[in-house]
Every structure is written in structure tokens, then in C-alpha cells.
Scaffold this motif. Structure first.
Motif, PDB file in Angstrom:
ATOM      1  N   SER A   1      31.455  -7.046   5.226  1.00 25.19           N
ATOM      2  CA  SER A   1      31.795  -7.697   6.479  1.00 25.19           C
ATOM      3  C   SER A   1      33.219  -7.337   6.888  1.00 25.19           C
ATOM      4  O   SER A   1      34.021  -6.878   6.066  1.00 25.19           O
ATOM      5  CB  SER A   1      31.662  -9.221   6.324  1.00 25.19           C
ATOM      6  OG  SER A   1      32.033  -9.891   7.507  1.00 25.19           O
TER       7      SER A   1
ATOM      8  N   LYS B   1      34.439 -11.628  10.885  1.00 28.16           N
ATOM      9  CA  LYS B   1      33.065 -12.050  10.676  1.00 28.16           C
ATOM     10  C   LYS B   1      32.914 -12.756   9.330  1.00 28.16           C
ATOM     11  O   LYS B   1      32.104 -13.679   9.185  1.00 28.16           O
ATOM     12  CB  LYS B   1      32.129 -10.844  10.744  1.00 28.16           C
ATOM     13  CG  LYS B   1      30.654 -11.216  10.694  1.00 28.16           C
ATOM     14  CD  LYS B   1      29.767  -9.991  10.834  1.00 28.16           C
ATOM     15  CE  LYS B   1      28.287 -10.380  10.756  1.00 28.16           C
ATOM     16  NZ  LYS B   1      27.408  -9.182  10.831  1.00 28.16           N
TER      17      LYS B   1
ATOM     18  N   SER C   1      33.498 -16.437   9.581  1.00 29.90           N
ATOM     19  CA  SER C   1      32.370 -17.112  10.216  1.00 29.90           C
ATOM     20  C   SER C   1      31.219 -17.278   9.233  1.00 29.90           C
ATOM     21  O   SER C   1      30.585 -18.337   9.157  1.00 29.90           O
ATOM     22  CB  SER C   1      31.909 -16.316  11.440  1.00 29.90           C
ATOM     23  OG  SER C   1      30.763 -16.896  12.014  1.00 29.90           O
TER      24      SER C   1
ATOM     25  N   ASN D   1      22.631 -10.022   8.301  1.00 33.10           N
ATOM     26  CA  ASN D   1      22.164 -10.310   9.663  1.00 33.10           C
ATOM     27  C   ASN D   1      20.738 -10.831   9.686  1.00 33.10           C
ATOM     28  O   ASN D   1      19.930 -10.444  10.528  1.00 33.10           O
ATOM     29  CB  ASN D   1      22.251  -9.062  10.549  1.00 33.10           C
ATOM     30  CG  ASN D   1      23.677  -8.624  10.756  1.00 33.10           C
ATOM     31  OD1 ASN D   1      24.555  -9.458  10.978  1.00 33.10           O
ATOM     32  ND2 ASN D   1      23.933  -7.334  10.664  1.00 33.10           N
TER      33      ASN D   1
END
Length: 370
Positions: free
Chosen positions: A219, A223, A226, A244
Motif C-alpha cells: 500500500s 491508503k 485508511s 481491494n
């Protein structure tokens, strides 16, 4: 596996190394904590550290013959026990798959493992034959190392068969260590718990998860934060999100809630019949996810915050649900999910169980008396 490869858990690593360095490692150790926080990786690193012939105060060397064999899960003095399916089947039969699964994802959960070995609608267990096999293996002398280790993942699956191991755990052969990895102490026999030294493993911090993702180049920094927020200390969940993927459980739950709100009978029957084919382990995992979703949703309702640990699609659905559900209704749904989980464990007919749950969900969401 070396300590330096583990995501977070700095304090626990320090504790385990001190036990070894001071010769105070108990003959029976129980690592207890939630899923996805690295209990198994801690255990693998500990076993390698114990057997390493050139270890330092900080870590195993990673280069000696013992380290190489232990890291490949082929050391003859490191034995494994874990849930499997099938009558008379022991962990030994699944060792090639076990090595592959841990190579792919050392943070996997029990449902991922059971589906990996093709459990389908069967529930995993650690059976009588496995216990007898453990007693036999540990009665033998060590092959190469001065000590031998039995690593048992999820002793909760022992049930009453754990009574067969009580004497062995209390009075093991010389130079023998038991390391148990558990998530729910309430499902373990008290007689086993009393014979083990307990080490509680904390959840990972968001910073730990971020560091783990960045070290593995899974990542970007923005991101990663998050993902860490959504994962809530569960690195296995973080790996799933980083790939994902909106979990099958998430999509399935949202679809079920929509159908229950509409209350169209044929759709509920069709959904229940389809869900019944997934197998009990998948059904239990789904209900656990449902409880997680409702917990975050309940926090959102109670605080008015949208900072819930939910993925964007889940958060959007939760915001829509907030228009039709209040706190009392969510509490009823949580009780329903808990009841369903217990009934699944008791082998209730899934078609009847989840059709009835669908009807109760519809009544609850429409504020009917239930």
C-alpha cells in the motif's frame, strides 16, 4: 519466521525472549488474543528462537540448519496440531497444505484454513485420534534439537477430547514445550487453562498495521492509514482490504438486509436456500462479520459519528440503515445473530433457521412486534 518479521507486538516479543533467556519458559504456554493480531507468527518465531543454534539476545540467526528447517515448517522436533475435518484424520495428513497456507498468509483465520482444505459444510475439530497422535509423538526422544515443541492452534476445537491431554500437559516428557494459540478462553477446558501460563496478546495498533503494509509494499502511506482504520488491529483483515476486496461476507450481509427490509417471501426463501449450501463454518464466519458490522453501526448511531471502521460501501449502507433502524432494533438484531450462531454450532437445519431469521429481521426492521 524471525521476531524481526512480525508485525508489531514489541512488548510481547520482549516478554517471550526474556522467558527464553532467563530459562523461565513454561512447559505449557497459552497465547490468547483476537484473530489476525499475530499469535501464530509469534509462536513460529518463538519456536525458531528456541531451536536456533546461534541465536543472539535479539533474535534467531535465520541461517543455521535449525532455523532453515523451522522456517520451512519441516523441523522434526517442532510438531503442529490444528483443526481438520473427517473422522480419524489427524493434522499430519494436512501438513503439506498447512505449510502452503502459512506461506501464503501466516495471519489466516480458522475459516480461511478450513475452506483451504475443502471443509465445505463440515465443522473442524481436533479429535481423539489427533490427541493420541500427540501423545505418541511427544513420548519419543528428540531427533535433532535438545528440546521438542508442540504448537496447537485453536485448542477451542478440542472440546472434551482435551481431557486426554491433561496428564501430558501437566507432566510432559523432559525438554518438551506446549504452545497453545487461542482466541476464546471460554471454549477451552478449565483443566487445560489451569495447566498453562497465560500470555494475553493485544490487538495491533493502527501504526503497527501501517508499518506492516508498507514493509510488504502492499500500500501507499495514505491508503495504508485508511486500511489500518478499517482493519481495527486485525492484520489479516488489512491484507484482505489491501487486495481491494470487499469480503464475501460484507456483500452477502448487505444483500440479505436489503431483502429482509423489502420482505418479499420468495426472495427470502431463495436466499435462505442458497445460504444453507455454504456450510456451517462459512455460516458462522458470516454471523461473526454481521456482529462486527452491527457493532460499528451501533457506535455510529450512538455517537452520530461517521468514523466507523467500515469500508466505503459498508459505510454507505450503514448510513442508509440509520434512516430505518434505531438502537433498540440493532440490539434485537445482535441478539438474533448471536442466537443463530449458537444454533449453527448445534447443527440446526440452516434452511429453516435462516428463513426464520429473515422473517424476524423483516419484522424488526419494520418495527413489528417480534
Amino acid at each position: 519466521m524471525r521476531f524481526q518479521d512480525i508485525v508489531g507486538q514489541t512488548d510481547t516479543i520482549r516478554t517471550l525472549k526474556h522467558m527464553v533467556g532467563s530459562n523461565h519458559l513454561p512447559h505449557a504456554l497459552l497465547l490468547l488474543g483476537s484473530n489476525g493480531i499475530g499469535k501464530r507468527t509469534l509462536t513460529l518465531a518463538l519456536s525458531q528462537y528456541l531451536l536456533c543454534t546461534n541465536r543472539t539476545d535479539d533474535d534467531s540467526c535465520g541461517a543455521c540448519a535449525a532455523c532453515i528447517k523451522t522456517s520451512k515448517l519441516i523441523h522434526p522436533d517442532v510438531h503442529f496440531s490444528f483443526p481438520v475435518v473427517g473422522a480419524g484424520i489427524t493434522s499430519d495428513k494436512f501438513m503439506p497444505l498447512w505449510r502452503q497456507a502459512l506461506h501464503d498468509n501466516p495471519y489466516m483465520d480458522s475459516n480461511q484454513w478450513l475452506q483451504f482444505i475443502g471443509a465445505e459444510n463440515k465443522q473442524g475439530n481436533i479429535n481423539k485420534d489427533e490427541c493420541q497422535n500427540i501423545i505418541r509423538k511427544l513420548s519419543l526422544k528428540t531427533y535433532e534439537a535438545p528440546i521438542k515443541t508442540l504448537i496447537m492452534w485453536l485448542p477451542e476445537y478440542l472440546g472434551n477430547e482435551g481431557n486426554r491431554l491433561l496428564k501430558l500437559i501437566e507432566e510432559p516428557p523432559p525438554h518438551t514445550h506446549f504452545i497453545l494459540i487461542a482466541e476464546n478462553a471460554e471454549l477451552i477446558l478449565n483443566t487445560i487453562l489451569s495447566r498453562c501460563q497465560l500470555v494475553k496478546i493485544p490487538a495491533l495498533t493502527d501504526q503497527d498495521v501501517v508499518d506492516g503494509l508498507l514493509q510488504r509494499e502492499l500500500s501507499t502511506p495514505d491508503k495504508a492509514w485508511s486500511i489500518a482504520h478499517l482493519a481495527n488491529g486485525n492484520f489479516n483483515e488489512a491484507l484482505t482490504i489491501a487486495a481491494n476486496k470487499l469480503g464475501n461476507d460484507a456483500g452477502l450481509l448487505l444483500d440479505w438486509l436489503r431483502k429482509c427490509y423489502k420482505g418479499y417471501g420468495p426472495d427470502l426463501v431463495k436466499w435462505s436456500e442458497s445460504f444453507a449450501t455454504l456450510g456451517r463454518e462459512n455460516q458462522k464466519h458470516f454471523l461473526l462479520y454481521g456482529l462486527h458490522f452491527m457493532r460499528e453501526f451501533l457506535i455510529m448511531l450512538a455517537t452520530g459519528s461517521t468514523n466507523a471502521r467500515l469500508q466505503p460501501e459498508e459505510l454507505s449502507s450503514a448510513q442508509n440503515l440509520a434512516k430505518v433502524l434505531n438502537i433498540n432494533q440493532v440490539e434485537q438484531i445482535v441478539r438474533l445473530f448471536n442466537d443463530c450462531y449458537q444454533y449453527v454450532e448445534r447443527n440446526a437445519n440452516p434452511k429453516i433457521l435462516f428463513l426464520d431469521a429473515s422473517i424476524q429481521l423483516h419484522k424488526t426492521m419494520k418495527r413489528w412486534d417480534v
